[in-house]
Scaffold this active site. Structure first.
Site, mmCIF file in Angstrom:
data_model
loop_
_atom_site.group_PDB
_atom_site.id
_atom_site.type_symbol
_atom_site.label_atom_id
_atom_site.label_comp_id
_atom_site.label_asym_id
_atom_site.label_seq_id
_atom_site.Cartn_x
_atom_site.Cartn_y
_atom_site.Cartn_z
ATOM 1 N N PRO A 86 0.878 -1.352 0.145
ATOM 2 C CA PRO A 86 -0.081 0.104 0.121
ATOM 3 C C PRO A 86 0.836 1.236 -0.207
ATOM 4 O O PRO A 86 0.279 2.362 -0.322
ATOM 5 C CB PRO A 86 -0.976 -0.123 1.229
ATOM 6 N N ASP A 164 -10.229 1.425 -24.490
ATOM 7 C CA ASP A 164 -10.732 1.211 -23.124
ATOM 8 C C ASP A 164 -10.604 2.509 -22.108
ATOM 9 O O ASP A 164 -10.047 3.486 -22.817
ATOM 10 C CB ASP A 164 -9.445 0.435 -22.365
#
Ligand code: ADE
Length: 221
Positions: A86, A164
């Site tokens: 993280p 996308d």
């Protein structure tokens, strides 16, 4: 491309590797993905891979020895080492594109409280998949692997990722299929026009509108 994943929980990858587009890419040898149990590299008689945090504090810390030995055993002259944490840089679609150019990637997944800080010395890139804390790096490593593999040559139709979300800094446009009217909700008239230029313009306008509404931060860039 070859991707080697170092994990304490190899079984977590069973479903990921045996379904859908990833399964097909493996069968067609468009990518090689190997899952390695970090414990197999431990020199501890009890195959330990973690220990207490020196100086005190809650949680266990991954020891450097098994990770260093695993990376030494797996790397070649052209290996790129990624660690999932993280604390890493936020992962973005553009990075997925850049990573498709690597020939060999090792992804290290942590668990417990964290990695011994010295492990960072053998890592090229630390990645986070978002500002939340998961129980380990396994799901994030699947996210990164999946996003790379679908971009590799021939894995999906080129056209499918050409438009996308994020490709041109915009979110995707809305798409529809049959029926033309579902519970009173109509497919926009323009899509039946057969006029490709007008359809493309409409889709682009929808992309801008959607991005403005949902992710204005993307437009600021
Ligand atoms: N490990 C635990 N949480 C994570 C996150 N958000 N991104 C990458 N690795 C992680």
């Amino acid at each position: 491309m070859k991707i080697d994943i170092l994990t304490l929980f190899p079984n977590m990858y069973t479903g990921f590797l045996s379904e859908s587009i990833i399964k097909r890419a493996l069968e067609r040898k468009q990518v090689e993905i190997n899952i390695h149990d970090i414990r197999d590299y431990s020199k501890d008689p009890h195959k330990r891979v973690d220990d207490y945090s020196i100086g005190g504090g809650a949680g266990m810390v991954l020891m450097p020895q098994p990770i260093f030995d695993a990376v030494d055993a797996l790397k070649d002259e052209d290996t790129y080492v990624i660690m999932m944490t993280p604390q890493g840089v936020p992962y973005k679609q553009k990075m997925a594109y850049n990573l498709t150019k690597k020939s060999h990637i090792i992804i290290i997944c942590g668990h417990y409280e964290g990695f011994d800080e010295r492990i960072r010395s053998i890592v090229d890139l630390e990645l986070s998949i978002g500002d939340y804390v998961l129980t380990g790096g396994e799901l994030p490593s699947m996210v990164v692997t999946d996003s790379i593999v679908r971009l590799l040559d021939g894995v999906i139709e080129e056209e499918s990722h050409e438009f996308d979300s994020f490709n041109d800094g915009l979110l995707d446009y809305p798409v529809y299929t049959k029926p033309n009217n579902f519970r009173g909700m109509e497919v926009p008239e323009i899509l039946f026009s057969g006029h490709h230029e007008n359809i493309n313009k409409w889709r682009h306008d929808e992309q801008v509108k959607r991005t403005q509404e949902r992710r204005p931060d993307l437009l600021d860039k």
